[in-house]
Design a protein around this motif. Structure first.
Motif, PDB file in Angstrom:
ATOM      1  N   CYS A  53       0.834  -1.209   0.000  1.00 40.25           N
ATOM      2  CA  CYS A  53       0.000   0.000   0.000  1.00 40.25           C
ATOM      3  C   CYS A  53       0.866   1.256   0.000  1.00 40.25           C
TER       4      CYS A  53
ATOM      5  N   ASP B 186       2.105   1.975  -3.227  1.00 36.99           N
ATOM      6  CA  ASP B 186       1.042   2.123  -4.217  1.00 36.99           C
ATOM      7  C   ASP B 186       1.155   1.070  -5.318  1.00 36.99           C
TER       8      ASP B 186
ATOM      9  N   VAL C  34      -3.711  -2.172  -5.791  1.00 37.04           N
ATOM     10  CA  VAL C  34      -3.614  -1.514  -4.494  1.00 37.04           C
ATOM     11  C   VAL C  34      -4.874  -1.685  -3.647  1.00 37.04           C
ATOM     12  N   ASN C  35      -6.041  -1.738  -4.281  1.00 32.94           N
ATOM     13  CA  ASN C  35      -7.270  -1.892  -3.491  1.00 32.94           C
ATOM     14  C   ASN C  35      -7.334  -3.262  -2.817  1.00 32.94           C
TER      15      ASN C  35
ATOM     16  N   TRP D 270      -4.666  -4.774  -1.681  1.00 35.62           N
ATOM     17  CA  TRP D 270      -3.770  -4.637  -0.530  1.00 35.62           C
ATOM     18  C   TRP D 270      -4.441  -3.852   0.598  1.00 35.62           C
ATOM     19  N   ILE D 271      -5.253  -2.862   0.257  1.00 38.80           N
ATOM     20  CA  ILE D 271      -6.020  -2.148   1.278  1.00 38.80           C
ATOM     21  C   ILE D 271      -6.945  -3.125   1.998  1.00 38.80           C
TER      22      ILE D 271
ATOM     23  N   PRO E  94      -2.262   5.166  -0.043  1.00 36.04           N
ATOM     24  CA  PRO E  94      -3.212   4.080   0.235  1.00 36.04           C
ATOM     25  C   PRO E  94      -3.052   3.437   1.611  1.00 36.04           C
ATOM     26  N   LEU E  95      -1.829   3.424   2.152  1.00 31.31           N
ATOM     27  CA  LEU E  95      -1.658   2.879   3.497  1.00 31.31           C
ATOM     28  C   LEU E  95      -2.404   3.737   4.513  1.00 31.31           C
TER      29      LEU E  95
ATOM     30  N   ALA F  45      -6.070   2.849   4.351  1.00 34.66           N
ATOM     31  CA  ALA F  45      -6.364   1.567   4.993  1.00 34.66           C
ATOM     32  C   ALA F  45      -6.350   1.697   6.510  1.00 34.66           C
TER      33      ALA F  45
END
Length: 248
Positions: free
Chosen positions: A27, A30, A34-35, A37-38, A149-150, A153
């Motif tokens: 995340c 990126d 990626v979604n 991994w979220i 993205p991290l 999440a």
């Protein structure tokens, strides 16, 4: 069947931790998809905090004098050691994935008569929701400083912690909030509630699932708490939307 305290599975928590950490790195970079991994970070993080929630119940129970939690093997972060793994993490995990509602499970069997005072029973019940709230505070603070993205999440996971904490302190049988009050309630009332106690959490979930505005009310309260502790609710909203990667 071997007693709970001797069952294997010591690898479970480290494995969940490693998978969640790897997804968190993906995340942060990126990396695609990626979604997904979220999703893994939120689910893995939820399992980690669920372990902490149940461990907190057991640790406070032991502090109050109930040594049975040690004999049953509850003083561990291994989810397989708990009394009912399906209701503790499997069913809530599925419901979280499909509905976004962090339904609490029930795992640690406590023997209240071993506790030194009845208020220890209240402390044991309160330990779980308090753990959720503390996890929410830490995650809200960390995620607010991460704009990738991290961060989405972790913000989503923070919001879920606050929502789970609120849901868990409802004074309804099957939730920790009722356990806080139970030592002080009349025996006659407890006897009247006994036949319907197993069904009341399902009623609550059905209301949250089907009644317009019910889950929104719960999430709004969670969002208010998150903002109070410096979290970014907009980040959490993005994280929850991307968590359901199959809808994006």
């Amino acid at each position: 069947m071997r007693p709970l305290a001797t069952r294997g599975g010591s690898y479970v928590f480290p494995l969940i931790l490693a998978i969640t950490a790897a997804a968190a790195v993906a995340c942060a970079l990126d990396a695609g998809p990626v979604n997904v991994w979220i999703f893994v970070v939120v689910i893995g993080g939820w399992l980690i905090t669920l372990s902490l929630h149940e461990f907190a119940h057991a640790a406070v129970s032991l502090a109050g004098g109930d040594t049975s939690v040690r004999e049953r093997g509850y003083l561990t972060l291994n989810l397989l050691r708990y009394s009912d793994p399906a209701n503790t993490f499997l069913i809530p995990l599925i419901l979280l994935a499909i509905g976004g509602i962090p339904l609490p499970g029930g795992a640690v069997l406590v023997e209240p008569w071993r506790l030194r005072h009845r208020w220890w029973s209240s402390l044991v019940s309160a330990a779980g929701p308090v753990t959720n709230m503390l996890c929410g505070v830490v995650l809200a603070w960390i995620s607010a400083g991460i704009d990738n993205p991290l961060g989405y999440a972790l913000a989503a996971l923070a919001l879920l912690q606050f929502v789970a904490g609120i849901l868990n302190i409802l004074p309804i049988p099957g939730f920790d909030g009722f356990g806080i009050l139970e030592p002080y309630l009349p025996r006659e009332l407890l006897e009247r509630l006994r036949p319907i106690r197993p069904w009341l959490p399902l009623v609550v979930f059905a209301i949250l699932w089907s009644v317009d505005g019910a889950s929104a009310w719960l999430f709004n309260l969670g969002a208010d708490l998150m903002e109070t502790f410096g979290g970014n609710v907009a980040q959490a909203a993005v994280g929850l939307a991307r968590f359901r990667f199959w809808n994006v």
